[in-house]
Design an enzyme around this catalytic site. Structure first.
Site: not given
Length: 100
Positions: A23, A26
């Site tokens: 991600c 993230c």
């Protein structure tokens, strides 16, 4: 999972970051969380949980997008938000729930 439950039941404010290694947002949160820990020290505990490795917890907390950040105190989820955040935004949220 038992250790997670023990940690969030404590009196210390705990920020949980549900993330995934694949991600992009993230990855942007990693330095933000490191700086947050540096700035707040022992006033907060930060847990990073990879949703691909902790599927049962991710399902239990209905994590549908990553990153999802959650604050716990005394076993209670007191705040939750999905998506990347800036350091100042995250500090503002934490101030609302603590006496830092």
């Amino acid at each position: 999972m038992e250790k997670f439950n023990e940690i969030i039941k404590g009196d210390q404010l705990t920020l949980v970051d549900f993330y995934a290694t694949w991600c992009g947002p993230c990855k942007m949160m990693h330095p933000v969380l490191e700086q947050l820990k540096h700035d707040l020290g022992d006033n907060i505990r930060i847990l990073k949980l990879d949703v691909d490795k902790t599927e049962a917890l991710a399902m239990q907390y209905r994590i549908q997008s990553v990153p999802t950040l959650m604050l716990f105190r005394g076993g209670e989820n007191i705040w939750r938000q999905s998506g990347a955040m800036r350091l100042d935004e995250l500090k503002d949220v934490i101030k609302k729930y603590s006496n830092i």
